[in-house]
Motif scaffolding. Sequence first.
Motif, PDB file in Angstrom:
ATOM      1  N   LEU A 235     -11.835 -12.826 -19.564  1.00 17.69           N
ATOM      2  CA  LEU A 235     -13.164 -12.572 -19.014  1.00 17.69           C
ATOM      3  C   LEU A 235     -14.251 -12.734 -20.064  1.00 17.69           C
ATOM      4  O   LEU A 235     -15.366 -13.166 -19.777  1.00 17.69           O
ATOM      5  CB  LEU A 235     -13.224 -11.159 -18.428  1.00 17.69           C
ATOM      6  CG  LEU A 235     -12.437 -10.926 -17.136  1.00 17.69           C
ATOM      7  CD1 LEU A 235     -12.424  -9.442 -16.785  1.00 17.69           C
ATOM      8  CD2 LEU A 235     -13.014 -11.745 -15.989  1.00 17.69           C
ATOM      9  N   GLN A 236     -13.913 -12.390 -21.311  1.00 17.48           N
ATOM     10  CA  GLN A 236     -14.898 -12.472 -22.384  1.00 17.48           C
ATOM     11  C   GLN A 236     -15.004 -13.870 -22.965  1.00 17.48           C
ATOM     12  O   GLN A 236     -16.014 -14.218 -23.560  1.00 17.48           O
ATOM     13  CB  GLN A 236     -14.541 -11.478 -23.491  1.00 17.48           C
ATOM     14  CG  GLN A 236     -14.748 -10.023 -23.095  1.00 17.48           C
ATOM     15  CD  GLN A 236     -14.322  -9.074 -24.206  1.00 17.48           C
ATOM     16  OE1 GLN A 236     -13.518  -9.422 -25.068  1.00 17.48           O
ATOM     17  NE2 GLN A 236     -14.868  -7.867 -24.191  1.00 17.48           N
ATOM     18  N   GLY A 237     -13.960 -14.696 -22.785  1.00 19.33           N
ATOM     19  CA  GLY A 237     -13.947 -16.006 -23.430  1.00 19.33           C
ATOM     20  C   GLY A 237     -15.019 -16.944 -22.934  1.00 19.33           C
ATOM     21  O   GLY A 237     -15.492 -17.806 -23.670  1.00 19.33           O
ATOM     22  N   GLY A 238     -15.399 -16.804 -21.666  1.00 20.93           N
ATOM     23  CA  GLY A 238     -16.443 -17.663 -21.125  1.00 20.93           C
ATOM     24  C   GLY A 238     -15.964 -19.050 -20.758  1.00 20.93           C
ATOM     25  O   GLY A 238     -16.697 -19.836 -20.162  1.00 20.93           O
ATOM     26  N   GLU A 239     -14.710 -19.390 -21.123  1.00 17.30           N
ATOM     27  CA  GLU A 239     -14.182 -20.717 -20.820  1.00 17.30           C
ATOM     28  C   GLU A 239     -13.330 -20.715 -19.553  1.00 17.30           C
ATOM     29  O   GLU A 239     -12.827 -21.744 -19.141  1.00 17.30           O
ATOM     30  CB  GLU A 239     -13.337 -21.220 -22.000  1.00 17.30           C
ATOM     31  CG  GLU A 239     -14.116 -21.364 -23.305  1.00 17.30           C
ATOM     32  CD  GLU A 239     -13.220 -21.824 -24.439  1.00 17.30           C
ATOM     33  OE1 GLU A 239     -12.006 -21.905 -24.215  1.00 17.30           O
ATOM     34  OE2 GLU A 239     -13.739 -22.107 -25.525  1.00 17.30           O
ATOM     35  N   ASN A 240     -13.119 -19.556 -18.975  1.00 15.32           N
ATOM     36  CA  ASN A 240     -12.223 -19.464 -17.832  1.00 15.32           C
ATOM     37  C   ASN A 240     -12.903 -18.708 -16.704  1.00 15.32           C
ATOM     38  O   ASN A 240     -12.710 -17.514 -16.527  1.00 15.32           O
ATOM     39  CB  ASN A 240     -10.923 -18.749 -18.254  1.00 15.32           C
ATOM     40  CG  ASN A 240      -9.807 -18.967 -17.244  1.00 15.32           C
ATOM     41  OD1 ASN A 240     -10.068 -19.288 -16.083  1.00 15.32           O
ATOM     42  ND2 ASN A 240      -8.580 -18.790 -17.687  1.00 15.32           N
ATOM     43  N   SER A 241     -13.760 -19.401 -15.966  1.00 19.94           N
ATOM     44  CA  SER A 241     -14.443 -18.750 -14.854  1.00 19.94           C
ATOM     45  C   SER A 241     -13.490 -18.461 -13.709  1.00 19.94           C
ATOM     46  O   SER A 241     -13.806 -17.662 -12.820  1.00 19.94           O
ATOM     47  CB  SER A 241     -15.600 -19.628 -14.372  1.00 19.94           C
ATOM     48  OG  SER A 241     -15.112 -20.853 -13.840  1.00 19.94           O
ATOM     49  N   TRP A 242     -12.298 -19.120 -13.697  1.00 24.88           N
ATOM     50  CA  TRP A 242     -11.305 -18.849 -12.662  1.00 24.88           C
ATOM     51  C   TRP A 242     -10.935 -17.377 -12.652  1.00 24.88           C
ATOM     52  O   TRP A 242     -10.853 -16.754 -11.584  1.00 24.88           O
ATOM     53  CB  TRP A 242     -10.061 -19.708 -12.901  1.00 24.88           C
ATOM     54  CG  TRP A 242      -8.994 -19.554 -11.846  1.00 24.88           C
ATOM     55  CD1 TRP A 242      -8.864 -20.271 -10.701  1.00 24.88           C
ATOM     56  CD2 TRP A 242      -7.910 -18.615 -11.854  1.00 24.88           C
ATOM     57  NE1 TRP A 242      -7.774 -19.842  -9.979  1.00 24.88           N
ATOM     58  CE2 TRP A 242      -7.163 -18.828 -10.664  1.00 24.88           C
ATOM     59  CE3 TRP A 242      -7.495 -17.632 -12.741  1.00 24.88           C
ATOM     60  CZ2 TRP A 242      -6.024 -18.082 -10.360  1.00 24.88           C
ATOM     61  CZ3 TRP A 242      -6.372 -16.870 -12.425  1.00 24.88           C
ATOM     62  CH2 TRP A 242      -5.649 -17.103 -11.253  1.00 24.88           C
ATOM     63  N   THR A 243     -10.712 -16.791 -13.811  1.00 25.97           N
ATOM     64  CA  THR A 243     -10.356 -15.380 -13.886  1.00 25.97           C
ATOM     65  C   THR A 243     -11.476 -14.514 -13.340  1.00 25.97           C
ATOM     66  O   THR A 243     -11.232 -13.542 -12.615  1.00 25.97           O
ATOM     67  CB  THR A 243     -10.036 -14.979 -15.342  1.00 25.97           C
ATOM     68  OG1 THR A 243      -8.976 -15.811 -15.835  1.00 25.97           O
ATOM     69  CG2 THR A 243      -9.628 -13.519 -15.433  1.00 25.97           C
ATOM     70  N   ARG A 244     -12.699 -14.862 -13.654  1.00 25.90           N
ATOM     71  CA  ARG A 244     -13.829 -14.077 -13.161  1.00 25.90           C
ATOM     72  C   ARG A 244     -13.923 -14.155 -11.638  1.00 25.90           C
ATOM     73  O   ARG A 244     -14.102 -13.134 -10.962  1.00 25.90           O
ATOM     74  CB  ARG A 244     -15.129 -14.589 -13.811  1.00 25.90           C
ATOM     75  CG  ARG A 244     -16.307 -13.599 -13.735  1.00 25.90           C
ATOM     76  CD  ARG A 244     -17.078 -13.699 -12.441  1.00 25.90           C
ATOM     77  NE  ARG A 244     -17.524 -15.076 -12.166  1.00 25.90           N
ATOM     78  CZ  ARG A 244     -17.920 -15.484 -10.966  1.00 25.90           C
ATOM     79  NH1 ARG A 244     -17.894 -14.661  -9.921  1.00 25.90           N
ATOM     80  NH2 ARG A 244     -18.303 -16.734 -10.785  1.00 25.90           N
ATOM     81  N   THR A 245     -13.771 -15.344 -11.067  1.00 25.24           N
ATOM     82  CA  THR A 245     -13.880 -15.465  -9.612  1.00 25.24           C
ATOM     83  C   THR A 245     -12.700 -14.821  -8.905  1.00 25.24           C
ATOM     84  O   THR A 245     -12.827 -14.406  -7.750  1.00 25.24           O
ATOM     85  CB  THR A 245     -13.981 -16.938  -9.199  1.00 25.24           C
ATOM     86  OG1 THR A 245     -12.809 -17.649  -9.634  1.00 25.24           O
ATOM     87  CG2 THR A 245     -15.216 -17.590  -9.791  1.00 25.24           C
ATOM     88  N   MET A 246     -11.555 -14.732  -9.553  1.00 27.33           N
ATOM     89  CA  MET A 246     -10.406 -14.083  -8.937  1.00 27.33           C
ATOM     90  C   MET A 246     -10.501 -12.564  -8.978  1.00 27.33           C
ATOM     91  O   MET A 246      -9.859 -11.878  -8.187  1.00 27.33           O
ATOM     92  CB  MET A 246      -9.102 -14.528  -9.622  1.00 27.33           C
ATOM     93  CG  MET A 246      -8.725 -15.974  -9.388  1.00 27.33           C
ATOM     94  SD  MET A 246      -8.463 -16.397  -7.640  1.00 27.33           S
ATOM     95  CE  MET A 246      -9.765 -17.622  -7.403  1.00 27.33           C
ATOM     96  N   LEU A 247     -11.273 -12.027  -9.895  1.00 32.64           N
ATOM     97  CA  LEU A 247     -11.393 -10.573 -10.013  1.00 32.64           C
ATOM     98  C   LEU A 247     -12.747 -10.051  -9.551  1.00 32.64           C
ATOM     99  O   LEU A 247     -12.848  -8.888  -9.131  1.00 32.64           O
ATOM    100  CB  LEU A 247     -11.147 -10.142 -11.464  1.00 32.64           C
ATOM    101  CG  LEU A 247      -9.719 -10.326 -11.975  1.00 32.64           C
ATOM    102  CD1 LEU A 247      -9.618  -9.921 -13.438  1.00 32.64           C
ATOM    103  CD2 LEU A 247      -8.743  -9.509 -11.127  1.00 32.64           C
ATOM    104  N   PHE A 248     -13.778 -10.866  -9.631  1.00 35.43           N
ATOM    105  CA  PHE A 248     -15.121 -10.447  -9.212  1.00 35.43           C
ATOM    106  C   PHE A 248     -15.748 -11.538  -8.344  1.00 35.43           C
ATOM    107  O   PHE A 248     -16.772 -12.119  -8.690  1.00 35.43           O
ATOM    108  CB  PHE A 248     -15.995 -10.165 -10.441  1.00 35.43           C
ATOM    109  CG  PHE A 248     -15.490  -9.032 -11.291  1.00 35.43           C
ATOM    110  CD1 PHE A 248     -15.831  -7.720 -11.002  1.00 35.43           C
ATOM    111  CD2 PHE A 248     -14.660  -9.274 -12.372  1.00 35.43           C
ATOM    112  CE1 PHE A 248     -15.361  -6.673 -11.774  1.00 35.43           C
ATOM    113  CE2 PHE A 248     -14.185  -8.234 -13.161  1.00 35.43           C
ATOM    114  CZ  PHE A 248     -14.532  -6.933 -12.864  1.00 35.43           C
ATOM    115  N   PRO A 249     -15.126 -11.841  -7.213  1.00 38.99           N
ATOM    116  CA  PRO A 249     -15.644 -12.928  -6.359  1.00 38.99           C
ATOM    117  C   PRO A 249     -16.972 -12.547  -5.713  1.00 38.99           C
ATOM    118  O   PRO A 249     -17.145 -11.439  -5.192  1.00 38.99           O
ATOM    119  CB  PRO A 249     -14.546 -13.086  -5.306  1.00 38.99           C
ATOM    120  CG  PRO A 249     -13.871 -11.743  -5.246  1.00 38.99           C
ATOM    121  CD  PRO A 249     -13.928 -11.204  -6.638  1.00 38.99           C
TER     122      PRO A 249
END
Length: 825
Positions: A235-249
């Motif tokens: 979540l902090q890396g900024g290179e993986n928005s997939w993780t963000r959309t899977m946890l905070f859609p």
Amino acid sequence: MSADSRAQKAPFDVYARPFIPNSLKAVNEVPYTAVPSLPVRWIDFPAYVSSFAGTSLLLADPPPPDLSGDSSKVQSKPSHSDTTSLDTGEPEGLQASGYHAYFQAAMIDEAAALQHECEDYALYKVPLEKAYRDPRPNMYQLKVPGLRELSLRIEIGDIVQLRQLIFDARGAIMHVPYIMRHDAVVWSIDRLREMLTLNVQGLLPRSMMFNVSFSVQAGRLGALYRSVMGIQKALQGGENSWTRTMLFPDEADGTLQRTLNKFQVDMELHDSLLNYEQIRAVDTVLQNDFGRVPFLISGPPGTGKTKTLVELALQIISKQQGAHLLLCAPSDPAADTLVQRLSKHLQPSQMLRLTAPSRSFPEVPDSVLSFCYVDSDMFSLPPLQQMMRYNIVVTTCRDAELMLRARLSNADLYDLERGMMSMLHPKELTPHPGLHWTGLLMDEAAQATEPEALIPLSVIAPPPGYEATEQLPPVFIMAGDNHQLGPRTASRTVAMQTSLFERFLERPLYRLHLLARSKQSGGVMRPLTQSMLPIIRPAFANLIRNYRSHPAILATPSSLFYNDTLEPEATNTTSLLPWQGWKGRKWPVLFACNTGSDEMEQDGGGWYNNAEAKMACQYAISFLQAGLAKAQEICIMSPFRAQVRVLRQFARHPAYNIPAVNIGPLEAFQGLESMLVILCTTRTRDRFIEQDVARGLGVMHEPRRFNVALTRAKEGLIVIGNPAVLGKDKHWATFLAFCHRNGLREDEVGKACNWPASNAPVSKLEKQLLYRNTSDTTGDQAAADGVRTLGLGRNEDEDIWHSGMAAEAVVQDEDEVDDGDTASS
């Protein structure tokens, strides 16, 4: 002495721990030397990884330090001496930037509560017997109450601490300045007999009486710690928005829908019995046009959540070349069910049931065992070449960590393949390989804690920067019911008790959508119409057709928890109607009044009610003698373990002799069903209800437990309790009102029960049942008139009803006549 008479003398905690003599407790305080025992065989993860990755690959992102200690060829299960250090801090609420901090505090609380739970199960002055039939040396057997109901969390490989008691010539416990504490290892578990088989090294037979202590195994929480830390890094890396959309859609992550759905679904079903909503859910996921967000399948009891997931998995692997799916569930039985359903269509070469070495072989159904990989005498991981050939891997959320530690995640396999190509062709531009795991399907998702759900999510997560490629990322599908029992936790921390599935449903993307279940009125799921467009395409499916229960059983749960939307589709639910005990309108629901005193086992052992137990057994015998049900088709449940023990004692007594009747705690029946359910509420006085609620016990002010209890029955439901006490809970008041106004009640002999006043509304299903009782219109005539029947007759306050497919067909036809085109933005 009864609980009331003791309470009059002094206030006390009815759930206080049992009294233990100081002479026994003192033994546990004596200085000791720990004597280790032979560990069970375990997977050697470093050796497994080196078998395919060598020493120069997979170094970019090594896993956190292994909490299991020994990494030799034969490894031991993580022991209690292993620790995980975490920075403490106050969580400020769940958000992407503070994700780790939020769950860090919650998991610390959970660890403390688990340790407290272990202390509750400590045994004092209990015998340890030699396992004479076990050919292995140093094997002993220990009887542990609570194993049958999974009350005590223990697995193969766990450490059990034994302190040997020494007696003098008079039989009194000798106080010695120094003892040996034997750290026994669990080698097998017999839950039916509530027996552990322990390996105990260096035991001298001076006495075979012991104090027994259980403790939290580090590996139990270590997987959760690592999953949360890994997700926070993504979540902090900024290179993986997939993780963000899977946890905070968010709504911005969805897809705007500008046209109505096509009526026809071009799909050859593996299961021809799927209904409209189930087919639509499968088709929506296959189209993959709802955005890069999790897709949720909301399925009330008996609506076919697992059936839908199984069809979806089969469709994906048949339609998408190179698809490899990970299917998970929070528990082993739920994962086994997935395998059993899929095994009708797949061979062992296509599907793996990944099982941890900590599971006992007798616990695995024979129909599932052929899909497991066994290395000598333990469940294990197949070699990489074999692992990569499986189309589907089924495991539990927690056991998915085996894949992470074996470096079989998408990120690791991507790094491995790309690193190998770069090493072999250093002067060429290294291409981006496709991801191996193309999707995660999670069943019973509302029963998993969020940190648990993160483990399989970490397996399928793409590596950083992968979204810059044109290849599709993995899909994440969850099926569950947030109104049934949630995650089983030791603590009452909201962060741990709120599942990821439930948290998603509260996000605006799902909760505020016009097609959400909570937005429906009149108990009818309205279809998408032209006037709603454009709209965010729903990333969810609402299952509404119940194939389990008689409509009278569904009436109250549908009204209270599912916005009155459940549709009874079950057939053959009338076989118990000839029973002479049904009252009033003769629907197969009965509330039997019982004001017999609830009593407490000595020293806070739990609550029981002898009068209730007798009633429950008598009802069961009545159905058996009438020849309406077999013993195996009847279940008696109670929310209190002490009452379960009393019920089993009564069932085995010669006066009743019904040992084959299923008797157990309420939680044990989640996900199961029975022809006849007899629910023992046990609590008939309200004096200690606050303490029940504080510990999450009983059925008062516990809506999810209430919902589970009422929705297990298929053809008959009998509830035994005191309406004056239960009626103080708004959910129970609604059920009691349903029973009272329809005469579905039986008072105690010689006295009338005190029924609470209630103005609970009449549900849609109750109105339909009433109409069927009074209408002269036959079901065939109603159907001919275009009336919604479902075996119930026309609803008094409802217009002509259309099934899902018919409704959408009408909307589609109207749209074509109106314009011949679709709406534009």
